[in-house]
Design a protein around this motif. Structure first.
Motif, PDB file in Angstrom:
ATOM      1  N   ASP A  86     123.365  40.075 -33.108  1.00  0.00           N
ATOM      2  CA  ASP A  86     122.333  39.078 -32.790  1.00  0.00           C
ATOM      3  C   ASP A  86     122.947  37.733 -32.409  1.00  0.00           C
ATOM      4  O   ASP A  86     122.346  36.961 -31.656  1.00  0.00           O
ATOM      5  CB  ASP A  86     121.385  38.902 -33.975  1.00  0.00           C
ATOM      6  N   ALA A  87     124.154  37.458 -32.921  1.00  0.00           N
ATOM      7  CA  ALA A  87     124.839  36.201 -32.601  1.00  0.00           C
ATOM      8  C   ALA A  87     125.629  36.305 -31.290  1.00  0.00           C
ATOM      9  O   ALA A  87     126.239  35.328 -30.865  1.00  0.00           O
ATOM     10  CB  ALA A  87     125.775  35.809 -33.739  1.00  0.00           C
ATOM     11  N   GLY A  88     125.616  37.480 -30.665  1.00  0.00           N
ATOM     12  CA  GLY A  88     126.361  37.661 -29.416  1.00  0.00           C
ATOM     13  C   GLY A  88     127.854  37.827 -29.623  1.00  0.00           C
ATOM     14  O   GLY A  88     128.626  37.741 -28.661  1.00  0.00           O
ATOM     15  N   GLN A  89     128.277  38.100 -30.857  1.00  0.00           N
ATOM     16  CA  GLN A  89     129.695  38.328 -31.149  1.00  0.00           C
ATOM     17  C   GLN A  89     129.967  39.825 -31.021  1.00  0.00           C
ATOM     18  O   GLN A  89     130.099  40.559 -32.003  1.00  0.00           O
ATOM     19  CB  GLN A  89     130.029  37.818 -32.553  1.00  0.00           C
ATOM     20  N   PHE A  90     130.053  40.287 -29.767  1.00  0.00           N
ATOM     21  CA  PHE A  90     130.043  41.724 -29.503  1.00  0.00           C
ATOM     22  C   PHE A  90     131.311  42.432 -29.969  1.00  0.00           C
ATOM     23  O   PHE A  90     131.257  43.602 -30.348  1.00  0.00           O
ATOM     24  CB  PHE A  90     129.793  41.969 -28.015  1.00  0.00           C
ATOM     25  N   VAL A 108     121.874  55.297 -37.621  1.00  0.00           N
ATOM     26  CA  VAL A 108     121.213  54.975 -36.358  1.00  0.00           C
ATOM     27  C   VAL A 108     121.522  53.538 -35.949  1.00  0.00           C
ATOM     28  O   VAL A 108     121.789  53.250 -34.773  1.00  0.00           O
ATOM     29  CB  VAL A 108     119.684  55.195 -36.478  1.00  0.00           C
ATOM     30  N   THR A 109     121.511  52.636 -36.927  1.00  0.00           N
ATOM     31  CA  THR A 109     121.841  51.229 -36.651  1.00  0.00           C
ATOM     32  C   THR A 109     123.266  51.107 -36.133  1.00  0.00           C
ATOM     33  O   THR A 109     123.527  50.389 -35.159  1.00  0.00           O
ATOM     34  CB  THR A 109     121.674  50.381 -37.923  1.00  0.00           C
ATOM     35  N   GLY A 110     124.204  51.804 -36.779  1.00  0.00           N
ATOM     36  CA  GLY A 110     125.599  51.750 -36.350  1.00  0.00           C
ATOM     37  C   GLY A 110     125.786  52.265 -34.937  1.00  0.00           C
ATOM     38  O   GLY A 110     126.499  51.654 -34.130  1.00  0.00           O
ATOM     39  N   LEU A 111     125.137  53.381 -34.612  1.00  0.00           N
ATOM     40  CA  LEU A 111     125.249  53.957 -33.268  1.00  0.00           C
ATOM     41  C   LEU A 111     124.681  53.015 -32.216  1.00  0.00           C
ATOM     42  O   LEU A 111     125.266  52.817 -31.146  1.00  0.00           O
ATOM     43  CB  LEU A 111     124.518  55.303 -33.216  1.00  0.00           C
ATOM     44  N   GLU A 112     123.528  52.432 -32.510  1.00  0.00           N
ATOM     45  CA  GLU A 112     122.879  51.534 -31.542  1.00  0.00           C
ATOM     46  C   GLU A 112     123.715  50.290 -31.287  1.00  0.00           C
ATOM     47  O   GLU A 112     123.939  49.900 -30.134  1.00  0.00           O
ATOM     48  CB  GLU A 112     121.486  51.156 -32.063  1.00  0.00           C
ATOM     49  N   ILE A 113     124.199  49.670 -32.359  1.00  0.00           N
ATOM     50  CA  ILE A 113     124.991  48.446 -32.202  1.00  0.00           C
ATOM     51  C   ILE A 113     126.323  48.746 -31.533  1.00  0.00           C
ATOM     52  O   ILE A 113     126.774  47.996 -30.660  1.00  0.00           O
ATOM     53  CB  ILE A 113     125.191  47.759 -33.564  1.00  0.00           C
ATOM     54  N   ALA A 114     126.973  49.855 -31.902  1.00  0.00           N
ATOM     55  CA  ALA A 114     128.231  50.225 -31.259  1.00  0.00           C
ATOM     56  C   ALA A 114     128.024  50.456 -29.769  1.00  0.00           C
ATOM     57  O   ALA A 114     128.814  49.982 -28.941  1.00  0.00           O
ATOM     58  CB  ALA A 114     128.804  51.478 -31.918  1.00  0.00           C
ATOM     59  N   ALA A 115     126.960  51.165 -29.413  1.00  0.00           N
ATOM     60  CA  ALA A 115     126.696  51.484 -28.009  1.00  0.00           C
ATOM     61  C   ALA A 115     126.492  50.224 -27.174  1.00  0.00           C
ATOM     62  O   ALA A 115     127.154  50.023 -26.149  1.00  0.00           O
ATOM     63  CB  ALA A 115     125.471  52.394 -27.909  1.00  0.00           C
ATOM     64  N   TYR A 116     125.593  49.359 -27.620  1.00  0.00           N
ATOM     65  CA  TYR A 116     125.272  48.169 -26.829  1.00  0.00           C
ATOM     66  C   TYR A 116     126.409  47.143 -26.842  1.00  0.00           C
ATOM     67  O   TYR A 116     126.642  46.471 -25.834  1.00  0.00           O
ATOM     68  CB  TYR A 116     123.972  47.537 -27.324  1.00  0.00           C
ATOM     69  N   SER A 117     127.105  47.036 -27.958  1.00  0.00           N
ATOM     70  CA  SER A 117     128.221  46.080 -28.026  1.00  0.00           C
ATOM     71  C   SER A 117     129.352  46.511 -27.105  1.00  0.00           C
ATOM     72  O   SER A 117     129.917  45.698 -26.360  1.00  0.00           O
ATOM     73  CB  SER A 117     128.728  45.961 -29.462  1.00  0.00           C
ATOM     74  N   LEU A 118     129.701  47.798 -27.146  1.00  0.00           N
ATOM     75  CA  LEU A 118     130.763  48.299 -26.291  1.00  0.00           C
ATOM     76  C   LEU A 118     130.378  48.199 -24.819  1.00  0.00           C
ATOM     77  O   LEU A 118     131.219  47.923 -23.960  1.00  0.00           O
ATOM     78  CB  LEU A 118     131.095  49.750 -26.666  1.00  0.00           C
ATOM     79  N   GLU A 119     129.092  48.397 -24.530  1.00  0.00           N
ATOM     80  CA  GLU A 119     128.629  48.218 -23.149  1.00  0.00           C
ATOM     81  C   GLU A 119     128.816  46.767 -22.706  1.00  0.00           C
ATOM     82  O   GLU A 119     129.295  46.495 -21.597  1.00  0.00           O
ATOM     83  CB  GLU A 119     127.157  48.608 -23.024  1.00  0.00           C
ATOM     84  N   GLN A 120     128.455  45.832 -23.570  1.00  0.00           N
ATOM     85  CA  GLN A 120     128.612  44.417 -23.247  1.00  0.00           C
ATOM     86  C   GLN A 120     130.080  44.057 -23.025  1.00  0.00           C
ATOM     87  O   GLN A 120     130.394  43.176 -22.233  1.00  0.00           O
ATOM     88  CB  GLN A 120     128.036  43.552 -24.376  1.00  0.00           C
ATOM     89  N   LEU A 121     130.966  44.749 -23.711  1.00  0.00           N
ATOM     90  CA  LEU A 121     132.406  44.497 -23.573  1.00  0.00           C
ATOM     91  C   LEU A 121     133.013  45.234 -22.386  1.00  0.00           C
ATOM     92  O   LEU A 121     134.208  45.113 -22.125  1.00  0.00           O
ATOM     93  CB  LEU A 121     133.129  44.895 -24.861  1.00  0.00           C
ATOM     94  N   GLY A 122     132.185  46.005 -21.679  1.00  0.00           N
ATOM     95  CA  GLY A 122     132.674  46.743 -20.508  1.00  0.00           C
ATOM     96  C   GLY A 122     133.344  48.052 -20.836  1.00  0.00           C
ATOM     97  O   GLY A 122     133.917  48.692 -19.950  1.00  0.00           O
ATOM     98  N   ALA A 123     133.289  48.475 -22.094  1.00  0.00           N
ATOM     99  CA  ALA A 123     133.923  49.733 -22.505  1.00  0.00           C
ATOM    100  C   ALA A 123     132.914  50.872 -22.369  1.00  0.00           C
ATOM    101  O   ALA A 123     132.457  51.454 -23.368  1.00  0.00           O
ATOM    102  CB  ALA A 123     134.441  49.626 -23.931  1.00  0.00           C
TER     103      ALA A 123
END
Length: 240
Positions: A86-90, A108-123
């Motif tokens: 939520d703080a944008g610290q991907f 489910v929370t871990g999978l969702e956050i990992a997916a979107y964070s890694l996407e934001q990082l270009g991975a």
């Protein structure tokens, strides 16, 4: 007889020592448990107050303390990963989510956050399996759409077509919506089925299959005639 009595006395003494030992350790164990519970309650109250006042540094610190004290409780690392996201610290969000998934690979929370964070990082290659697992565990159609899009982005057209066909065949895809940016910097709400058909056209466009691409994009525009991105995709197909 005397030896028998001596033996019985010895046995009673041993039993007494065992009972005393149990009585001595049980209250200490109970006291320790009550101390942990009391500290947890205090830290949880401080965490809630910190969140209320937007003091996220204090909130994170309290979560770290709760995690250290309760290593098997996955709720605290889920909250920590959510705070980072939520703080944008991907980067921190991705790492904390991956650590959480090592502890509970069905979070489910871990999978969702990992997916979107890694996407934001270009991975993208690392984000993809998390979107796939999130869909498999939840049936979330947007995660299926993201899976198809990731597969398309990673040059996996056959896998992308398989995923997108699963999406457009789902009845809920006609009613569930997804937002796309428009030319005037607004957001257009589009049916997931239309979005999936547009993606299908893009996959066929990448494969240089104009006929299949046109069929898919026309179906997308039948679902939602004002879909701006689909209109752009159709224009690109027409210029092939």
């Amino acid at each position: 007889m005397k030896n028998k009595i001596t033996l019985m006395i010895g046995l009673f003494m041993m039993m007494g020592i065992t009972v005393m030992a149990q009585e001595a350790t049980t209250p200490a164990s109970t006291q320790e448990s009550e101390t942990v519970r009391s500290r947890n309650e205090i830290d949880q109250r401080v965490y809630q107050a910190a969140m209320r006042y937007n003091d996220f540094a204090v909130a994170r610190m309290k979560l770290f303390e709760l995690m250290e004290r309760n290593p098997t409780n996955t709720r605290y690392p889920e909250l920590l990963a959510t705070l980072y996201f939520d703080a944008g610290q991907f980067t921190s969000a991705a790492v904390s989510a991956i650590d959480l998934l090592e502890q509970n690979d069905k979070s489910v929370t871990g999978l969702e956050i990992a997916a979107y964070s890694l996407e934001q990082l270009g991975a993208m290659d690392r984000a993809l399996p998390n979107f796939e697992r999130h869909y498999l565990l939840t049936g979330n159609l947007f995660s299926l759409y993201k899976t198809a899009y990731m597969q398309y982005s990673l040059d996996k057209p056959e896998e992308a077509l398989n995923s997108v066909n699963m999406l457009i065949k789902n009845n809920k895809a006609s009613t569930e919506k997804v937002g796309f940016p428009t030319a005037d910097n607004d957001t257009q709400e589009v049916a997931l089925k239309a979005a999936g058909l547009n993606l299908k056209a893009m996959v066929y466009l990448a494969l240089q299959n104009k006929e299949e691409a046109l069929e898919a994009i026309n179906q997308a525009l039948e679902v939602q005639p004002d879909f701006e991105l689909a209109l752009e995709t159709k224009a690109e197909i027409s210029n092939m």
